[in-house]
Design a protein around this motif. Structure first.
Motif, PDB file in Angstrom:
ATOM      1  N   GLY A 261       0.814  -1.207   0.000  1.00  0.00           N
ATOM      2  CA  GLY A 261       0.000   0.000   0.000  1.00  0.00           C
ATOM      3  C   GLY A 261       0.845   1.253   0.000  1.00  0.00           C
ATOM      4  O   GLY A 261       0.483   2.260  -0.644  1.00  0.00           O
ATOM      5  N   ILE A 262       1.972   1.242   0.698  1.00  0.00           N
ATOM      6  CA  ILE A 262       2.868   2.406   0.689  1.00  0.00           C
ATOM      7  C   ILE A 262       3.357   2.683  -0.722  1.00  0.00           C
ATOM      8  O   ILE A 262       3.442   3.846  -1.161  1.00  0.00           O
ATOM      9  CB  ILE A 262       4.044   2.169   1.657  1.00  0.00           C
ATOM     10  CG1 ILE A 262       3.541   2.174   3.102  1.00  0.00           C
ATOM     11  CG2 ILE A 262       5.128   3.221   1.459  1.00  0.00           C
ATOM     12  CD1 ILE A 262       4.589   1.776   4.121  1.00  0.00           C
TER      13      ILE A 262
ATOM     14  N   GLY B 237      -1.927  12.115   4.548  1.00  0.00           N
ATOM     15  CA  GLY B 237      -3.328  11.710   4.620  1.00  0.00           C
ATOM     16  C   GLY B 237      -3.555  10.356   3.990  1.00  0.00           C
ATOM     17  O   GLY B 237      -4.318   9.529   4.521  1.00  0.00           O
ATOM     18  N   ARG B 238      -2.909  10.121   2.861  1.00  0.00           N
ATOM     19  CA  ARG B 238      -3.025   8.802   2.228  1.00  0.00           C
ATOM     20  C   ARG B 238      -2.495   7.711   3.147  1.00  0.00           C
ATOM     21  O   ARG B 238      -3.095   6.631   3.260  1.00  0.00           O
ATOM     22  CB  ARG B 238      -2.239   8.791   0.909  1.00  0.00           C
ATOM     23  CG  ARG B 238      -2.920   9.511  -0.243  1.00  0.00           C
ATOM     24  CD  ARG B 238      -2.073   9.409  -1.497  1.00  0.00           C
ATOM     25  NE  ARG B 238      -2.755   9.958  -2.661  1.00  0.00           N
ATOM     26  CZ  ARG B 238      -2.239   9.995  -3.887  1.00  0.00           C
ATOM     27  NH1 ARG B 238      -1.017   9.503  -4.098  1.00  0.00           N
ATOM     28  NH2 ARG B 238      -2.912  10.505  -4.895  1.00  0.00           N
ATOM     29  N   LEU B 239      -1.365   7.974   3.787  1.00  0.00           N
ATOM     30  CA  LEU B 239      -0.792   6.962   4.675  1.00  0.00           C
ATOM     31  C   LEU B 239      -1.682   6.735   5.896  1.00  0.00           C
ATOM     32  O   LEU B 239      -1.773   5.611   6.404  1.00  0.00           O
ATOM     33  CB  LEU B 239       0.613   7.387   5.104  1.00  0.00           C
ATOM     34  CG  LEU B 239       1.661   7.426   3.980  1.00  0.00           C
ATOM     35  CD1 LEU B 239       2.989   7.942   4.511  1.00  0.00           C
ATOM     36  CD2 LEU B 239       1.841   6.047   3.347  1.00  0.00           C
ATOM     37  N   GLY B 240      -2.344   7.790   6.374  1.00  0.00           N
ATOM     38  CA  GLY B 240      -3.292   7.617   7.468  1.00  0.00           C
ATOM     39  C   GLY B 240      -4.452   6.724   7.064  1.00  0.00           C
ATOM     40  O   GLY B 240      -4.862   5.832   7.823  1.00  0.00           O
ATOM     41  N   ASN B 241      -4.991   6.958   5.874  1.00  0.00           N
ATOM     42  CA  ASN B 241      -6.059   6.106   5.368  1.00  0.00           C
ATOM     43  C   ASN B 241      -5.569   4.678   5.163  1.00  0.00           C
ATOM     44  O   ASN B 241      -6.284   3.707   5.452  1.00  0.00           O
ATOM     45  CB  ASN B 241      -6.581   6.660   4.041  1.00  0.00           C
ATOM     46  CG  ASN B 241      -7.910   7.370   4.197  1.00  0.00           C
ATOM     47  OD1 ASN B 241      -8.369   7.612   5.306  1.00  0.00           O
ATOM     48  ND2 ASN B 241      -8.541   7.707   3.090  1.00  0.00           N
ATOM     49  N   LEU B 242      -4.348   4.539   4.633  1.00  0.00           N
ATOM     50  CA  LEU B 242      -3.790   3.209   4.401  1.00  0.00           C
ATOM     51  C   LEU B 242      -3.640   2.448   5.711  1.00  0.00           C
ATOM     52  O   LEU B 242      -3.905   1.237   5.763  1.00  0.00           O
ATOM     53  CB  LEU B 242      -2.433   3.337   3.700  1.00  0.00           C
ATOM     54  CG  LEU B 242      -1.640   2.034   3.557  1.00  0.00           C
ATOM     55  CD1 LEU B 242      -2.368   1.041   2.656  1.00  0.00           C
ATOM     56  CD2 LEU B 242      -0.236   2.312   3.008  1.00  0.00           C
TER      57      LEU B 242
ATOM     58  N   GLY C 251      -7.321   1.977  -1.142  1.00  0.00           N
ATOM     59  CA  GLY C 251      -6.924   1.948   0.261  1.00  0.00           C
ATOM     60  C   GLY C 251      -5.819   2.926   0.584  1.00  0.00           C
ATOM     61  O   GLY C 251      -5.726   3.419   1.714  1.00  0.00           O
ATOM     62  N   ALA C 252      -4.956   3.233  -0.393  1.00  0.00           N
ATOM     63  CA  ALA C 252      -3.846   4.168  -0.202  1.00  0.00           C
ATOM     64  C   ALA C 252      -4.158   5.521  -0.821  1.00  0.00           C
ATOM     65  O   ALA C 252      -3.267   6.202  -1.324  1.00  0.00           O
ATOM     66  CB  ALA C 252      -2.563   3.593  -0.799  1.00  0.00           C
TER      67      ALA C 252
ATOM     68  N   ALA D 145       1.864  -1.883  -8.504  1.00  0.00           N
ATOM     69  CA  ALA D 145       2.374  -0.568  -8.115  1.00  0.00           C
ATOM     70  C   ALA D 145       3.454  -0.093  -9.077  1.00  0.00           C
ATOM     71  O   ALA D 145       3.494   1.080  -9.466  1.00  0.00           O
ATOM     72  CB  ALA D 145       2.923  -0.623  -6.690  1.00  0.00           C
ATOM     73  N   VAL D 146       4.330  -0.995  -9.487  1.00  0.00           N
ATOM     74  CA  VAL D 146       5.403  -0.629 -10.428  1.00  0.00           C
ATOM     75  C   VAL D 146       4.820  -0.205 -11.772  1.00  0.00           C
ATOM     76  O   VAL D 146       5.232   0.801 -12.367  1.00  0.00           O
ATOM     77  CB  VAL D 146       6.387  -1.799 -10.600  1.00  0.00           C
ATOM     78  CG1 VAL D 146       7.377  -1.512 -11.726  1.00  0.00           C
ATOM     79  CG2 VAL D 146       7.138  -2.057  -9.296  1.00  0.00           C
ATOM     80  N   LEU D 147       3.834  -0.945 -12.266  1.00  0.00           N
ATOM     81  CA  LEU D 147       3.239  -0.607 -13.560  1.00  0.00           C
ATOM     82  C   LEU D 147       2.449   0.698 -13.481  1.00  0.00           C
ATOM     83  O   LEU D 147       2.442   1.489 -14.439  1.00  0.00           O
ATOM     84  CB  LEU D 147       2.334  -1.748 -14.033  1.00  0.00           C
ATOM     85  CG  LEU D 147       3.047  -3.034 -14.426  1.00  0.00           C
ATOM     86  CD1 LEU D 147       2.046  -4.103 -14.857  1.00  0.00           C
ATOM     87  CD2 LEU D 147       4.056  -2.789 -15.547  1.00  0.00           C
TER      88      LEU D 147
END
Length: 560
Positions: free
Chosen positions: A93-94, A238-243, A277-278, A542-544
């Motif tokens: 997710g990160i 904020g994204r990391l908080g949601n994740l 999720g992220a 994530a890479v793509l």
């Protein structure tokens, strides 16, 4: 343990060395793959021709490859399946939180502004209230629907033959203002924001009146603001908080699941799930609540604690997205009286879920009305052509026509099962993920074929009926609330709405495969295989996604 000796007196190396050698080999292999991938980017996407020093992408890919190899090796030493899956969800997710550029998730601009306001302690809603200047600059630098809104087509120059050839930027994050304008990339938007070019128009609070589902992201933003980060840093915080909230709820789901755990891990790690999720979307916690409720339905016995946890997730889901989620309140009725060990009867708990869901829904709606200021008349989304009452009357008076609309919408959207690699506002297609997503779900279904993984006919049949009703309900809700009256297709549907249905589909396919095959796979071995399959697929996703947004394509670099 001491060192061992041979018959000739020579001493073997201590037993710690094989482990160290294994780590060295895995890290070296990951770094080597990173070098190969960076070379592919440099050649195929022309990074050298753009003036990007070869060292930068090489170091980036080497660190990413070695980090992925180290994570994979470390996860092997975690014996508990739920903990192992939870850590994998967090790590992947990160990657998605940073692979996805700012404000590209559906409605993320609106969600960002509301989350930022909550992080400042604003628990009411005021259309005249603004934000710091760097927030306005971020809005200007990263317009929503960045890809499709600026997709360009024209004539470019082939880098090899120097002859004119047509080009098209669809599917990549490139834009062009005007027929002869310069093609710009995501990097230009970052430069525009970081350099503070020009004076951006001030932004004010959005038409969004939710508080509860945005609290995890707001907490992350509040911490970032305390540490001195600006608007961009707050977005990622904020994204990391949601994740983190998504990860904890998914981890709880994996802990609670007693059957088909590979299926749950697979859907939780799908690129589409991690993409939401992220992000700053409230779908992060909503999807996790869906997965948690379905995980609880795999338990052979329900205690009072189980019922209370299900009720809490159900009520939260209804407070986040009301009315449609009322279907979830009846699922405890799938348990038999023998399986029900909670205090109180099943109907009492169902009534409790329904009452709590309706109460929270009404509280949220009335809070949004009472606490809003200076909004005036809020226009109907979709314009005057959208009318819920008239659309409902049209559906009821033309059921066969509406059936054709449902089938046609499913056909045009590949049943939404073929859009698991379609990101952004349905404008960033990663074809490889769309093609392989159903195959990964099929593989997860096959990992759930051991005889010990069966849910029983009663629950499977009930969940199948629920899936049909929920799918039709989601489509009908979008038809009534967002689609012009009588239109022949449904507007606004997204693949993420159907993610819990794909989880149920995996369970159904597993049941069919269990009957058709004679599986020798054990549940323990299936769980061991699930992590490299699903975690590896999430990492590749994530890479793509990063590749499509930040790297390619090459042929637009050589435009006139």
């Amino acid at each position: 343990m001491g060192a061992r000796t041979t018959n000739h007196g020579h001493r073997f190396a201590p037993t710690v060395w094989p482990r160290a050698a294994r780590w060295a080999f895995v890290l070296a292999a990951g770094a080597l793959l990173g070098v190969v991938f960076s070379y592919y980017w440099r050649v195929f996407y022309g990074l050298d021709a753009r003036g990007i020093p070869p060292l930068w992408p090489t170091v980036f890919c080497v660190v990413l490859g070695a980090g992925a190899a180290a994570a994979a090796l470390a996860l092997r030493h975690i014996k508990d399946f739920a903990v192992r899956g939870t850590v994998c969800i967090l790590l992947c997710g990160i990657l998605f939180a940073f692979a996805n550029p700012p404000l590209q998730t559906p409605d993320e601009t609106e969600h960002y502004l509301r989350t930022y306001a909550i992080s400042m302690g604003r628990l009411d809603f005021d259309a005249d209230r603004g934000y710091p200047e760097d927030v306005s600059r971020l809005m200007a630098a990263f317009p929503g629907a960045w890809v499709n809104a600026h997709t360009s087509a024209g004539i470019g120059v082939d880098p090899d033959t120097q002859e004119e050839q047509p080009y098209n930027t669809a599917g990549y994050a490139l834009k062009q203002y005007g027929k002869d304008g310069t093609v710009q990339s995501i990097a230009d938007s970052f430069a525009q924001y970081l350099d503070g070019e020009g004076k951006a128009n001030p932004v004010t609070e959005p038409i969004s009146f939710l508080i509860l589902p945005f609290l995890p992201g707001a907490l992350g933003m509040a911490v970032a603001r305390l540490l001195g980060f600006g608007a961009l840093g707050c977005l990622y915080a904020g994204r990391l908080g949601n994740l983190l909230a998504y990860t904890l709820l998914c981890g709880l789901g994996l802990r609670c699941a007693r059957k088909a755990r590979p299926a749950f891990l697979c859907v939780m790690l799908l690129p589409m799930s991690l993409y939401m999720g992220a992000s700053l979307s409230y779908d992060a916690t909503l999807l996790a609540c869906y997965y948690l409720m379905l995980a609880l339905l795999t338990r052979p016995r329900w205690t009072t604690r189980t019922a209370a946890l299900y009720a809490a997730a159900c009520i939260f889901a209804n407070g986040t997205k009301p009315y449609l989620n009322l279907l979830w309140v009846v699922l405890p009725l799938l348990l038999t009286q023998k399986e029900w060990k909670a205090r109180g009867k099943r109907l009492v708990w169902v009534a409790l879920c329904a009452a709590g869901s309706l109460a929270l829904t009404l509280l949220v709606e009335n809070y949004g009305v009472l606490m809003r200021h200076n909004y005036g008349t809020i226009a109907r989304q979709g314009g005057e052509a959208v009318n819920g009452g008239a659309q409902l009357a049209f559906v009821l008076s033309n059921p066969l026509r509406y059936l054709a609309v449902l089938l046609g919408t499913l056909y045009e959207n590949d049943g939404f099962l073929g859009q698991l690699g379609l990101f952004g506002w349905k404008d960033m297609p990663v074809a490889f993920l769309s093609l392989t997503g159903p195959l990964v779900l099929l593989a997860a279904a096959l990992l759930c074929t051991p005889r010990t993984e069966t849910l029983g006919r009663r629950r499977l049949a009930g969940l199948g009926l629920f899936a049909a009703l929920y799918g039709i309900g989601a489509m009908t809700a979008m038809y009534i609330t967002y689609t012009p009256v009588g239109m022949v297709r449904i507007v606004g549907l997204q693949t993420r709405y159907f993610l819990p249905l794909w989880l149920l589909l995996v369970l159904a396919v597993a049941a069919l495969a269990r009957q058709a095959l004679t599986p020798r796979l054990t549940a323990e071995k299936a769980q061991r295989l699930a992590l490299p399959l699903c975690g590896g697929y999430a990492f590749l996703g994530a890479v793509l996604l990063f590749q499509h947004y930040f790297v390619g394509p090459v042929y637009t670099v050589y435009l006139k």
